[in-house]
Motif scaffolding. Structure first.
Motif, PDB file in Angstrom:
ATOM      1  N   GLU A  45       0.742  -1.195   0.183  1.00 57.13           N
ATOM      2  CA  GLU A  45       0.163  -0.053   0.174  1.00 57.13           C
ATOM      3  C   GLU A  45       0.786   1.196   0.139  1.00 57.13           C
ATOM      4  OE1 GLU A  45      -3.095  -0.034   3.042  1.00 57.13           O
ATOM      5  OE2 GLU A  45      -3.654  -2.021   2.835  1.00 57.13           O
ATOM      6  N   GLU A  46       0.538   2.221  -0.796  1.00 58.63           N
ATOM      7  CA  GLU A  46       1.288   3.370  -1.009  1.00 58.63           C
ATOM      8  C   GLU A  46       0.879   4.316  -0.001  1.00 58.63           C
ATOM      9  OE1 GLU A  46       1.489   5.072  -4.829  1.00 58.63           O
ATOM     10  OE2 GLU A  46       1.863   3.242  -5.792  1.00 58.63           O
ATOM     11  N   PRO A  47       1.711   4.983   0.746  1.00 61.18           N
ATOM     12  CA  PRO A  47       1.214   5.871   1.654  1.00 61.18           C
ATOM     13  C   PRO A  47       0.336   7.051   1.162  1.00 61.18           C
ATOM     14  CG  PRO A  47       3.561   6.404   1.374  1.00 61.18           C
ATOM     15  CD  PRO A  47       3.360   5.087   0.490  1.00 61.18           C
ATOM     16  N   LYS A  48      -0.547   7.362   1.781  1.00 65.16           N
ATOM     17  CA  LYS A  48      -1.428   8.433   1.447  1.00 65.16           C
ATOM     18  C   LYS A  48      -0.779   9.850   1.337  1.00 65.16           C
ATOM     19  CE  LYS A  48      -5.600   6.443   2.912  1.00 65.16           C
ATOM     20  NZ  LYS A  48      -6.957   6.384   3.802  1.00 65.16           N
ATOM     21  N   ALA A  49      -0.880  10.685   0.419  1.00 68.88           N
ATOM     22  CA  ALA A  49      -0.182  12.043   0.175  1.00 68.88           C
ATOM     23  C   ALA A  49      -0.889  12.635   1.320  1.00 68.88           C
ATOM     24  CB  ALA A  49      -0.385  12.365  -1.381  1.00 68.88           C
ATOM     25  N   ALA A  50       0.136  13.663   1.751  1.00 66.07           N
ATOM     26  CA  ALA A  50      -0.549  14.711   2.646  1.00 66.07           C
ATOM     27  C   ALA A  50      -1.409  15.574   1.980  1.00 66.07           C
ATOM     28  CB  ALA A  50       0.682  15.493   3.287  1.00 66.07           C
ATOM     29  N   PRO A  51      -2.408  15.958   2.804  1.00 67.93           N
ATOM     30  CA  PRO A  51      -3.252  17.136   1.718  1.00 67.93           C
ATOM     31  C   PRO A  51      -2.511  18.232   1.491  1.00 67.93           C
ATOM     32  CG  PRO A  51      -3.897  16.693   4.288  1.00 67.93           C
ATOM     33  CD  PRO A  51      -2.713  15.635   4.014  1.00 67.93           C
ATOM     34  N   LYS A  52      -2.842  18.690   0.618  1.00 66.52           N
ATOM     35  CA  LYS A  52      -2.198  20.168   0.094  1.00 66.52           C
ATOM     36  C   LYS A  52      -2.697  21.273   0.858  1.00 66.52           C
ATOM     37  CE  LYS A  52      -1.465  18.557  -4.834  1.00 66.52           C
ATOM     38  NZ  LYS A  52      -1.588  18.883  -6.130  1.00 66.52           N
TER      39      LYS A  52
END
Length: 87
Positions: A63-70
């Motif tokens: 699982e790819e880590p979720k990108a931090a919200p912009k």
């Protein structure tokens, strides 16, 4: 003489129909293809005794880590007043 429950007249009729459909030029190719198919089936039936090689397929799920919200950038626009614009 019986072959697969059919007599000689039935086999002759079937052979004549096959000759009419495929023609005399293609009969050797057809016979060769049927012979190879029967040989392959016999080899397959005889190899039943041998244990087939089994490959184990392992799937790894990453699982790819979720990108931090912009972060939203908000710019303030200061409107110039009408008095300052006339000067």
């Amino acid at each position: 003489m019986k072959f697969l429950g059919m007599g000689v007249p039935e086999l002759v009729i079937i052979l004549v129909v096959v000759l009419l459909i495929f023609g005399p030029k293609n009969l050797p190719k057809l016979g060769s293809a049927i012979g190879k198919t029967v040989k392959g089936l016999r080899d397959g039936m005889n190899s039943k005794d041998e244990e087939p090689e089994v490959e184990e397929v392992v799937e790894e799920v990453v699982e790819e880590p979720k990108a931090a919200p912009k972060k939203k950038v908000v710019k303030k626009v200061v409107a110039a007043s009408d008095d300052a614009a006339t000067e």
